[in-house]
Design an enzyme around this catalytic site. Sequence first.
Site, PDB file in Angstrom:
ATOM      1  N   ASP A  83      36.726 119.602 -10.915  1.00 38.19           N
ATOM      2  CA  ASP A  83      36.844 120.256  -9.617  1.00 38.19           C
ATOM      3  C   ASP A  83      38.167 119.936  -8.931  1.00 38.19           C
ATOM      4  OD1 ASP A  83      34.384 121.264 -10.096  1.00 38.19           O
ATOM      5  OD2 ASP A  83      33.462 120.549  -8.250  1.00 38.19           O
ATOM      6  N   CYS A 124      30.590 114.399 -14.420  1.00 37.57           N
ATOM      7  CA  CYS A 124      31.181 115.001 -13.232  1.00 37.57           C
ATOM      8  C   CYS A 124      30.308 116.119 -12.665  1.00 37.57           C
ATOM      9  CB  CYS A 124      32.601 115.469 -13.521  1.00 37.57           C
ATOM     10  SG  CYS A 124      33.742 114.064 -13.731  1.00 37.57           S
ATOM     11  N   ASP A 125      30.833 116.755 -11.637  1.00 40.18           N
ATOM     12  CA  ASP A 125      30.041 117.497 -10.661  1.00 40.18           C
ATOM     13  C   ASP A 125      28.979 118.441 -11.216  1.00 40.18           C
ATOM     14  OD1 ASP A 125      32.012 116.234  -9.282  1.00 40.18           O
ATOM     15  OD2 ASP A 125      32.353 117.848  -7.888  1.00 40.18           O
ATOM     16  N   LYS A 126      29.374 119.493 -11.917  1.00 36.69           N
ATOM     17  CA  LYS A 126      28.399 120.505 -12.339  1.00 36.69           C
ATOM     18  C   LYS A 126      27.731 120.140 -13.647  1.00 36.69           C
ATOM     19  CE  LYS A 126      30.041 122.044  -8.847  1.00 36.69           C
ATOM     20  NZ  LYS A 126      31.108 121.072  -8.993  1.00 36.69           N
ATOM     21  N   CYS A 196      35.526 110.283  -9.897  1.00 35.51           N
ATOM     22  CA  CYS A 196      36.321 109.859  -8.739  1.00 35.51           C
ATOM     23  C   CYS A 196      35.531 108.903  -7.851  1.00 35.51           C
ATOM     24  CB  CYS A 196      36.797 111.072  -7.965  1.00 35.51           C
ATOM     25  SG  CYS A 196      37.946 112.112  -8.903  1.00 35.51           S
ATOM     26  N   GLU A 447      34.666 125.180  -3.553  1.00 32.26           N
ATOM     27  CA  GLU A 447      34.732 124.035  -2.654  1.00 32.26           C
ATOM     28  C   GLU A 447      35.981 124.149  -1.774  1.00 32.26           C
ATOM     29  OE1 GLU A 447      32.420 120.497  -5.060  1.00 32.26           O
ATOM     30  OE2 GLU A 447      34.610 120.541  -5.090  1.00 32.26           O
ATOM     31  N   SER A 473      33.593 119.908  -0.962  1.00 35.16           N
ATOM     32  CA  SER A 473      33.600 118.786  -1.895  1.00 35.16           C
ATOM     33  C   SER A 473      32.891 117.597  -1.275  1.00 35.16           C
ATOM     34  CB  SER A 473      35.050 118.413  -2.222  1.00 35.16           C
ATOM     35  OG  SER A 473      35.117 117.142  -2.830  1.00 35.16           O
TER      36      SER A 473
END
Length: 557
Positions: A83, A124-126, A196, A447, A473
Site C-alpha cells: 500500500d 501486509c494489509d489486504k 510497517c 487509501e 491508511s
Amino acid sequence: MTAKTRISDQVLKGPERAPHRSLLYALGLTSEEMKRPLIGVVSAFNEIIPGHIHLDKIAEAAKAGVRMAGGTPLLVPAIGVCDGIAMAHPGMKYSLPSRELIADSVETLAMAHCFDALVLIPNCDKIIPGMLMAAARINIPSIIVSGGPMLGGDLDGRHLSLSNVFEAVGACKAGKIGQKELTDYEETACPGCGSCSGMFTANSMNCLCEAIGMALPGNGTIPAIAAARTRLAKQAGMQIMKVLEKNLRPRDILTLEAFVNALRVDMALGCSTNSVLHLTAIAHEAGVPVPLKLINDISSTTPNLCHLSPAGPDLIQDLHLAGGVPAVMKELAKAKLLNTRLPTVTGRTVGQNIAGAVNRNPDVLRPIGNPFSPTGGLAVLFGNLAPRGSVVKRSAVAPEMLVKTCTARVFDSEESAIAAIYARKIRKGDVVVIRYEGPKGGPGMREMLSPTSALAGMGLDKEVALITDGRFSGATRGAAIGHVSPEAADGGPIALVRNGDKIAINIPAYSIKLLVSQKELKARAARLKPFKPRVTSGWLSRYQRLVGPSDIGAVLQ
C-alpha cells in the site's frame, strides 16, 4: 489422524489415482510422503513488499514444522500489493480489490489440489484478510503465521515509522523542514523487513488474528527479524497437524463471539479503520455478519488502552515488550470484557492462552483501570451524510476535533484534493470532502494517507477534518472519517455536498450531519448526473460492477 478419510485421498488413494500420483512423483515426493496429510503452505513472498521479502524464510520454517509433526508441506504462492508504494497514484485502485483475488486464489489452490489443511503466511494489509476470507470460505483446518512487524527507525534518538515520512512531506511543502531533513526521514524510517512498525492496518490485522483465535500467541508483535518469529513459524507448522487431527475448522473458531472478542481488542489497541472493513468481510465469508451498530456498542463499553503510532509515539515493538496481545486480552478479561471460553488454533481456550500473560509496561499498555479513554479506538458515525455509516479512528483524533462544525471543501478525486492541500488552499475550519473514491467509484476505495499526512505535516490536523467514501491508511491521524456509505457512485448523500456547506461532526455521539435542508437535498438529488465509470476494461472494470458497499465489507456480490 482420527478421521478415516482425508481430502487428499481424492488424489492419493486407489488405482484410478495413479495419474495423480505420477504427477506428485514428478515433484520428487516419495511414496512415504504421499501417505501423510498434504498441507498447503500459502506464502505471499515477493521482492516488492518490505513486509514480505523475508517470507521465504518463514515459509521454510513452517514447512519444517509440518514435516516434524508428520505432514507433507507443499508451498504455493499468493500475490500482494504494498500500500505504501501504491499510495497516491492509480496503483492504489488495485489494493483493496487484490483482497478478493487473494481469497479466490487460495480457495482455488486448496480445492484444486485437495489439501488437507493450510498454513497461511501473509504479512501486509489486504493479504491477511484475503487469506482469512478464504479460510472461512473453504473451511478446512487452517492457521495463520505472519511475517511480523518491522522495527522502528531511529533519527536523533526518536522512533520513526512510515507515517512520519508521509507527514514530513507536508512539513516540507509548508517550509517547516528542508529537503535534507526530508531525505533523513526517508532513509531512516523503514530500517528493514517486516510490516510497517506502527498500529497500521497490517499490524492491526496480525494482532487481531491472535485475538480471534486463528494464530498462535505472538503472531501480532514478535519482530520480523527475531529468531522467535522463525520459531513461531515452526510451531505453527507443527500445530496445524494437531488442528487437523482434531478437525478444528475456521468456522468452529470464527463465531460471532470471536468477532466480538476481536473487536474488543481492536478498540483497546486503537487499530486501523480498515480493520472494520476487513473484519466485516471475513465475517461475511464465515456466515456471521457483523452490523456496524454492533461495533459502536462494543466501542462504547471498551476502554482504549494503547496509543501506538500514529496515535502516539509507541511502536509495535514496544507493545511486544509490554506483553503483546495476550497482555492486552488479559487486561480486558479483568473487566469481563472477553469471552474466555472460546476455542483457538492453539487447542486451548482464549482464557488458557492468556492465563500467564503479564503487563510489563503500563505506560505502553495502560491497565484496565487507567485507560487512555473509557471508549474504544474506533467509532462508526451515522447521520444524513452517512445513513449506513462511516468510520473514524477516534483514538487518533485531537480532542478539539471530536465535536466540530466545519465548512465543506469538495473534491471529486484524491488527486484534486492533494493539489489543493499542497497549494495551501485549505484553511482552518474546513472539512475536505473527497468523493467518488468508494469501492465502486474509485474503483477500489483508495487509501487517503497522502492528504491526511500532508495536513498533519502542515500542522492542520487539529483544525481540518477529512471525509471520504474512500478509506484511510492505518497510519492516518486526525479527524479522518472514511467508508461513508452509501458512496457517491451509488448516489449517496456525499454526492450532494457542495462547497460552503456546513457539516457537523460529533464523534462521541457517533454522529455526522450535513446541515442542509431536506428540501434542498431532494432538489440536488434530482439534478445529480448518473455515475460514469472511470475504468472500462480489465480486472478493475469487473470489480467495479460486482463490488458491494463498504458497510458490509466491500465484498464481491
